[in-house]
Design a protein around this motif. Structure first.
Motif, mmCIF file in Angstrom:
data_model
loop_
_atom_site.group_PDB
_atom_site.id
_atom_site.type_symbol
_atom_site.label_atom_id
_atom_site.label_comp_id
_atom_site.label_asym_id
_atom_site.label_seq_id
_atom_site.Cartn_x
_atom_site.Cartn_y
_atom_site.Cartn_z
ATOM 1 N N LEU A 274 -14.020 5.154 -8.502
ATOM 2 C CA LEU A 274 -12.621 5.572 -8.658
ATOM 3 C C LEU A 274 -12.326 6.026 -10.085
ATOM 4 N N GLN A 275 -13.387 6.234 -10.880
ATOM 5 C CA GLN A 275 -13.159 6.547 -12.293
ATOM 6 C C GLN A 275 -12.467 7.888 -12.508
ATOM 7 N N LYS A 276 -12.622 8.806 -11.558
ATOM 8 C CA LYS A 276 -11.969 10.107 -11.686
ATOM 9 C C LYS A 276 -11.105 10.396 -10.460
ATOM 10 N N ILE A 277 -10.593 9.326 -9.862
ATOM 11 C CA ILE A 277 -9.880 9.475 -8.597
ATOM 12 C C ILE A 277 -8.620 10.344 -8.759
ATOM 13 N N GLY A 278 -8.027 10.317 -9.968
ATOM 14 C CA GLY A 278 -6.814 11.095 -10.216
ATOM 15 C C GLY A 278 -7.016 12.595 -10.117
ATOM 16 N N SER A 279 -8.259 13.053 -10.269
ATOM 17 C CA SER A 279 -8.475 14.492 -10.128
ATOM 18 C C SER A 279 -8.831 14.856 -8.679
ATOM 19 N N GLU A 280 -9.003 13.840 -7.844
ATOM 20 C CA GLU A 280 -9.313 14.119 -6.436
ATOM 21 C C GLU A 280 -8.108 13.909 -5.529
ATOM 22 N N LEU A 281 -7.341 12.868 -5.822
ATOM 23 C CA LEU A 281 -6.223 12.521 -4.951
ATOM 24 C C LEU A 281 -4.918 12.520 -5.733
ATOM 25 N N THR A 282 -3.824 12.819 -5.045
ATOM 26 C CA THR A 282 -2.504 12.713 -5.669
ATOM 27 C C THR A 282 -2.088 11.246 -5.671
ATOM 28 N N VAL A 283 -1.099 10.943 -6.471
ATOM 29 C CA VAL A 283 -0.613 9.568 -6.548
ATOM 30 C C VAL A 283 -0.122 9.094 -5.177
ATOM 31 N N ASP A 284 0.465 10.012 -4.397
ATOM 32 C CA ASP A 284 0.939 9.649 -3.054
ATOM 33 C C ASP A 284 -0.216 9.314 -2.116
ATOM 34 N N ASP A 285 -1.302 10.086 -2.236
ATOM 35 C CA ASP A 285 -2.470 9.814 -1.395
ATOM 36 C C ASP A 285 -3.079 8.466 -1.745
ATOM 37 N N ILE A 286 -3.131 8.170 -3.043
ATOM 38 C CA ILE A 286 -3.700 6.892 -3.477
ATOM 39 C C ILE A 286 -2.819 5.750 -2.973
ATOM 40 N N TYR A 287 -1.515 5.936 -3.115
ATOM 41 C CA TYR A 287 -0.561 4.927 -2.640
ATOM 42 C C TYR A 287 -0.763 4.673 -1.146
ATOM 43 N N LYS A 288 -0.894 5.767 -0.396
ATOM 44 C CA LYS A 288 -1.061 5.666 1.044
ATOM 45 C C LYS A 288 -2.378 4.956 1.383
ATOM 46 N N THR A 289 -3.443 5.306 0.663
ATOM 47 C CA THR A 289 -4.745 4.693 0.929
ATOM 48 C C THR A 289 -4.701 3.187 0.697
ATOM 49 N N ILE A 290 -4.073 2.773 -0.407
ATOM 50 C CA ILE A 290 -4.018 1.338 -0.708
ATOM 51 C C ILE A 290 -3.116 0.630 0.311
ATOM 52 N N THR A 291 -2.008 1.272 0.674
ATOM 53 C CA THR A 291 -1.071 0.651 1.601
ATOM 54 C C THR A 291 -1.673 0.501 2.990
ATOM 55 N N LYS A 292 -2.292 1.570 3.467
ATOM 56 C CA LYS A 292 -2.741 1.576 4.864
ATOM 57 C C LYS A 292 -4.218 1.270 5.036
ATOM 58 N N GLY A 293 -4.989 1.323 3.941
ATOM 59 C CA GLY A 293 -6.430 1.174 4.069
ATOM 60 C C GLY A 293 -7.050 2.498 4.470
ATOM 61 N N LYS A 294 -8.383 2.512 4.559
ATOM 62 C CA LYS A 294 -9.047 3.768 4.914
ATOM 63 C C LYS A 294 -10.372 3.470 5.587
ATOM 64 N N GLY A 295 -10.674 4.238 6.613
ATOM 65 C CA GLY A 295 -11.897 4.001 7.360
ATOM 66 C C GLY A 295 -11.877 2.572 7.904
ATOM 67 N N GLY A 296 -13.019 1.956 8.102
ATOM 68 C CA GLY A 296 -13.016 0.576 8.547
ATOM 69 C C GLY A 296 -13.176 -0.387 7.393
ATOM 70 N N MET A 297 -13.495 0.149 6.204
ATOM 71 C CA MET A 297 -13.948 -0.692 5.102
ATOM 72 C C MET A 297 -12.895 -0.952 4.039
ATOM 73 N N MET A 298 -12.086 0.036 3.766
ATOM 74 C CA MET A 298 -11.055 -0.143 2.729
ATOM 75 C C MET A 298 -9.883 -0.863 3.363
ATOM 76 N N PRO A 299 -9.607 -2.119 2.921
ATOM 77 C CA PRO A 299 -8.550 -2.890 3.594
ATOM 78 C C PRO A 299 -7.156 -2.379 3.258
ATOM 79 N N SER A 300 -6.201 -2.688 4.130
ATOM 80 C CA SER A 300 -4.796 -2.398 3.860
ATOM 81 C C SER A 300 -4.230 -3.510 2.983
ATOM 82 N N PHE A 301 -3.484 -3.117 1.949
ATOM 83 C CA PHE A 301 -2.890 -4.129 1.064
ATOM 84 C C PHE A 301 -1.395 -4.288 1.287
ATOM 85 N N LYS A 302 -0.926 -3.731 2.419
ATOM 86 C CA LYS A 302 0.498 -3.737 2.726
ATOM 87 C C LYS A 302 1.079 -5.148 2.697
#
Ligand code: HEC
Length: 119
Positions: free
Chosen positions: A72-100
């Motif tokens: 995630l060292q350069k995640i800001g150049s790949e994803l917008t802040v909204d996308d990152i927020y959404k990923t953390i809130t909802k999780g991603k794939g089967g592995m990234m947990p939701s932190f909602k």
């Protein structure tokens, strides 16, 4: 007489259509529910680092260099802040947990903002 009934039906149908137009959720509203909107926060880098240390480095590495989860060292150049927020809130794939349910909206927003500046 019949004409009168017909126009009565027509008026009722129109009224119903108008009511439905306002009560049915519009497309935009539905899209909004799928994509949670991020609360506005002032970036607090110290708090963000603490949250990330406690919740994320086990999978993303202590330098965010990646391990189970991606780098995630350069995640800001790949994803917008909204996308990152959404990923953390909802999780991603089967592995990234939701932190909602684990973090507050504002904590997630703060972390998203902090990560979005990593470019
Ligand atoms: C249990 C392991 C795990 C934990 C804990 C975890 N992640 Fe992840 N994360 C992953 C995995 C795996 C992916 C890749 C998901 C995919 O692409 O399907 C990921 C993806 C992401 C992405 C998207 C990366 C991209 O390139 O699309 C972001 C952003 C992210 N994680 C942030 C975080 C943050 C912030 C935390 C802490 C609040 C966290 N993660 C905690 C495993 C984890």
């Amino acid at each position: 007489m019949q004409k009168w009934i017909m126009s009565g039906v027509f008026v009722v149908a129109c009224a119903l259509a108008i009511v439905l137009m306002f009560t049915l959720p519009g497309k935009e509203q539905v899209a909004e529910e799928q994509k949670p909107t991020m609360p506005a926060v002032e970036l607090d880098a110290t708090a963000a680092e603490a949250t990330v240390k406690a919740n994320c480095i086990s999978c993303h590495g202590d330098q965010l260099q990646g391990s189970v989860g991606p780098n995630l060292q350069k995640i800001g150049s790949e994803l917008t802040v909204d996308d990152i927020y959404k990923t953390i809130t909802k999780g991603k794939g089967g592995m990234m947990p939701s932190f909602k349910d684990k973090l507050k909206d504002t904590e997630i927003a703060n972390v998203a903002k902090w990560l979005s500046e990593k470019k």
